[in-house]
Enzyme design. Structure first.
Site, PDB file in Angstrom:
ATOM      1  N   HIS A 153       1.160  -1.333  -0.168  1.00 36.26           N
ATOM      2  CA  HIS A 153      -0.014   0.360  -0.047  1.00 36.26           C
ATOM      3  C   HIS A 153       1.005   1.478   0.114  1.00 36.26           C
ATOM      4  O   HIS A 153       0.605   1.892   0.377  1.00 36.26           O
ATOM      5  CB  HIS A 153      -1.149   0.253   1.192  1.00 36.26           C
ATOM      6  CG  HIS A 153      -1.562  -1.184   1.472  1.00 36.26           C
ATOM      7  ND1 HIS A 153      -2.985  -1.859   1.404  1.00 36.26           N
ATOM      8  CD2 HIS A 153      -0.960  -2.185   2.160  1.00 36.26           C
ATOM      9  CE1 HIS A 153      -3.518  -2.158   1.118  1.00 36.26           C
ATOM     10  NE2 HIS A 153      -2.422  -3.186   1.773  1.00 36.26           N
ATOM     11  N   GLU A 287      11.219   8.427 -16.706  1.00 32.90           N
ATOM     12  CA  GLU A 287       9.760   8.911 -17.415  1.00 32.90           C
ATOM     13  C   GLU A 287       9.254   9.128 -18.995  1.00 32.90           C
ATOM     14  O   GLU A 287       7.624   8.243 -18.722  1.00 32.90           O
ATOM     15  CB  GLU A 287       9.226  10.168 -17.101  1.00 32.90           C
ATOM     16  CG  GLU A 287       9.691  11.565 -16.142  1.00 32.90           C
ATOM     17  CD  GLU A 287       9.828  12.415 -15.490  1.00 32.90           C
ATOM     18  OE1 GLU A 287       8.824  13.230 -15.098  1.00 32.90           O
ATOM     19  OE2 GLU A 287      10.696  13.035 -16.175  1.00 32.90           O
TER      20      GLU A 287
END
Ligand code: ARG
Length: 464
Positions: A153, A287
Site C-alpha cells: 500500500h 519517465e
C-alpha cells in the site's frame, strides 16, 4: 510496371494510388523479402519452372537487391516491397525476373516476411532482456546484505535485502523471456506455398522452402496462413508485458529517487536539467520509458481491432497490421537498451535505505513471531505488539526503545532475547523460506536465476 494492370481499362485515382501504398513502411522487410524470394526461386527450379542459368541469374540479382540502397520511401512508382523487388529484379536480370512470381502471391509473401521479421525481433529483444537481467543481477550481487524497506500500500511493511527487491524485477523479465520464446515457436512456421488463398498452383516442395528459411515446418492450411496475424498479436502482447514491467520499474525508481525517499541516486547520464530551475535533475529516461509503454499497449490494441472483423482469408486491412508490429518492436528494444544503461549507471543510497529499514515498526511482525515462539497464539501476540506500537507512537520511539517496564504494561515479558529478535538482521533472517528475503535464501535465488537464464544465453540468433 504494375503487378495487376491487365484487367483495368484506366489507372487508379491519383490520391488513392498513393494512399494505398505500403512501401513507406514495408521497405524494412526487404531482407526477408529477398530471402523468401530466393527460397521460392530455388523451389521453382526444382519444379522445372526456372532452368539452371535462370536460377543463377535470379539469385545473383536478388542478392544484389539485398545489398543495394533502397529508393526513397516516397517514390510514387513503387507500391510495396514485393513490387519493388520484382521491378528491380527485371531491371537487373531482364525478362526472367517476370518468372519469379509463378505460383506465388503477395498474400503469402507478406505473411512470410512478417514472420521472419518477428522471429528476428524476438531474438533481438530476448538478447536485450538477457543483458538487462545481467545488470540487475550484478547490482543485486553488489548490494550484498544491504537492506531497505519493502512497501505494501506504499506504506513501510517489512525490511528486505536490496538484492531481494532487485530480483523481483528479474522474475518479471525472466517471464518475458519465457513468453517470447514460447511465442517464437508459433511464429516459426512457413506460409510460402499457400498461394493467394487455396495453395500454390505448382508442385512446390514446401518442406524444402521452410527449411531453407529456418522455419520448423510449413503452415498447415493455406486460408489460415495467408490471413493469420495471431503471431504478430502475440508478439506485441508479449512486448506489452515487457513494457508494463519496465514502466512499473521506472515508476518505482522515479519515486525512490525523490528527495522524500532518497533511496536511488539518479545517474547524470540518464537525467536532464530544467531550462528554468537551475537546481533540477529530472528522471527523464525513466519517465519516457513509463510514457512509451503506453504506445506499445496502443499498438497491441490496434492489432486486435484491426483483425477482429476480418472474414477469411486475406483482406487489405492486414496491411495495417504491419506498422504496429514494427513500431512496438523498435520501441521496446530501445526501452530495454535505455533501461540497461540506466541500471549499469545507477547507484543506491545504502545508508538511507538501511536507516529507512530500521524504523517505522517494521520489526512488529517479528516481535509477534517471538511471542508465538513463547507459546502465545498469533492473534493474541498481534494484539499485544499492536498495543506496544501504540505506546511507541505516543512516546515517539521505536519498539526496541520501549523499556522492559513499558512492555510489562502491555502484558509482554521482554527479555534480552526479545530485544535481539527486534534487530534488523534478526528480522531479515526470520524470512528463511524459499522465495523469502533471508540472506541465505537470496544467495540461493541469485544462483538459480543464473541457472534459469542459461538456456537463453547463446540461443538467440540461432535462427531456427
Ligand atoms: N502490401 C500488401 C500487404 O502488406 C501485400 C499484399 C497485397 N495483396 C493483395 N492481394 N493486394 O498486405
Amino acid at each position: 510496371m504494375k503487378m495487376w494492370s491487365g484487367r483495368f481499362s484506366q489507372g487508379p485515382n491519383a490520391e488513392f494510388e498513393q494512399w494505398q501504398r505500403s512501401f513507406p513502411f514495408d521497405r524494412v522487410l526487404l531482407p526477408y523479402e529477398v530471402a523468401a524470394s530466393k527460397a521460392h526461386a530455388a523451389a521453382l527450379a526444382t519444379a522445372g519452372v526456372l532452368n539452371h542459368d535462370e536460377l543463377a541469374t535470379t539469385l545473383f540479382a536478388l542478392d544484389q537487391i539485398g545489398r543495394e540502397e533502397l529508393p526513397a520511401a516516397d517514390d510514387p512508382a513503387i507500391e510495396d516491397v514485393h513490387h519493388y523487388v520484382e521491378t528491380r529484379l527485371v531491371e537487373l536480370a531482364g525478362e526472367v525476373g517476370y518468372k519469379l512470381h509463378t505460383g506465388r502471391s503477395r498474400n503469402e509473401q507478406v505473411a512470410t516476411d512478417l514472420r521472419l521479421y518477428v522471429r528476428e525481433q524476438i531474438d533481438t529483444v530476448c538478447q536485450l532482456l538477457i543483458d538487462l537481467v545481467g545488470e540487475f543481477v550484478k547490482q543485486a550481487e553488489a548490494a550484498g546484505t544491504n537492506a531497505m524497506p519493502a512497501y505494501t500500500h506504499l506504506q513501510r511493511a517489512e525490511p528486505v535485502l536490496v538484492a531481494h527487491w532487485l530480483l523481483a524485477y528479474v522474475e518479471m523479465f525472466v517471464r518475458d523471456l519465457d513468453r517470447l520464446n514460447d511465442c517464437r515457436g508459433r511464429v516459426n512456421v512457413c506460409p510460402l506455398g499457400s498461394g493467394a488463398v487455396a495453395g500454390t498452383i505448382l508442385p512446390l516442395d514446401r518442406a524444402a522452402i521452410a527449411q531453407e528459411l529456418g522455419f520448423a515446418v510449413p503452415t498447415a492450411n493455406s486460408m489460415d496462413a495467408t490471413s493469420d496475424r495471431d503471431f504478430a498479436i502475440e508478439f506485441v502482447q508479449a512486448l506489452s508485458l515487457v513494457g508494463l514491467h519496465l514502466s512499473r520499474w521506472a515508476e518505482e525508481f522515479i519515486l525512490f529517487s525523490t528527495t522524500e525517499f532518497g533511496l536511488v541516486k539518479l545517474p547524470e547520464e540518464f537525467s536532464t536539467g530544467s531550462s528554468a530551475m537551475p537546481q533540477k535533475k529530472n528522471p527523464d529516461a525513466l519517465e519516457l520509458i513509463r510514457g512509451k509503454a503506453g504506445k506499445v499497449f496502443a499498438d497491441a490494441t490496434a492489432l486486435f481491432i484491426g483483425v477482429k472483423g476480418l472474414p477469411l482469408a486475406y483482406n487489405k486491412d492486414l496491411q495495417e497490421t504491419q506498422q504496429p508490429v514494427l513500431a512496438a518492436a523498435q520501441q521496446v528494444a530501445s526501452m530495454v537498451r535505455v533501461a540497461t544503461g540506466f541500471m549499469t549507471a545507477v547507484e543506491f543510497n545504502y545508508g538511507r535505505m538501511e536507516q529507512a529499514a530500521s524504523c517505522g515498526f517494521m520489526n512488529a511482525q517479528a516481535a509477534a513471531a517471538y511471542l508465538v515462539r513463547q507459546g502465545i497464539p498469533f492473534r493474541r501476540a498481534h494484539e499485544l505488539i499492536g498495543k506496544a506500537v501504540r505506546l511507541c507512537v505516543e512516546q515517539s520511539c521505536e519498539l526496541e526503545q520501549l523499556s522492559k517496564d513499558d512492555y510489562a504494561l502491555c502484558g509482554i515479558d521482554a527479555g534480552e532475547q526479545f530485544y535481539n529478535a527486534l534487530t534488523l538482521n534478526a528480522v531479515l533472517a526470520l524470512h528463511n523460506v524459499q522465495g523469502g528475503t533471508a540472506a541465505v535464501r537470496v544467495r540461493e535465488a541469485l544462483q538459480t536465476t543464473k541457472e534459469r537464464l542459461s538456456p537463453y544465453v547463446g540461443v538467440a540468433h540461432a535462427c531456427t
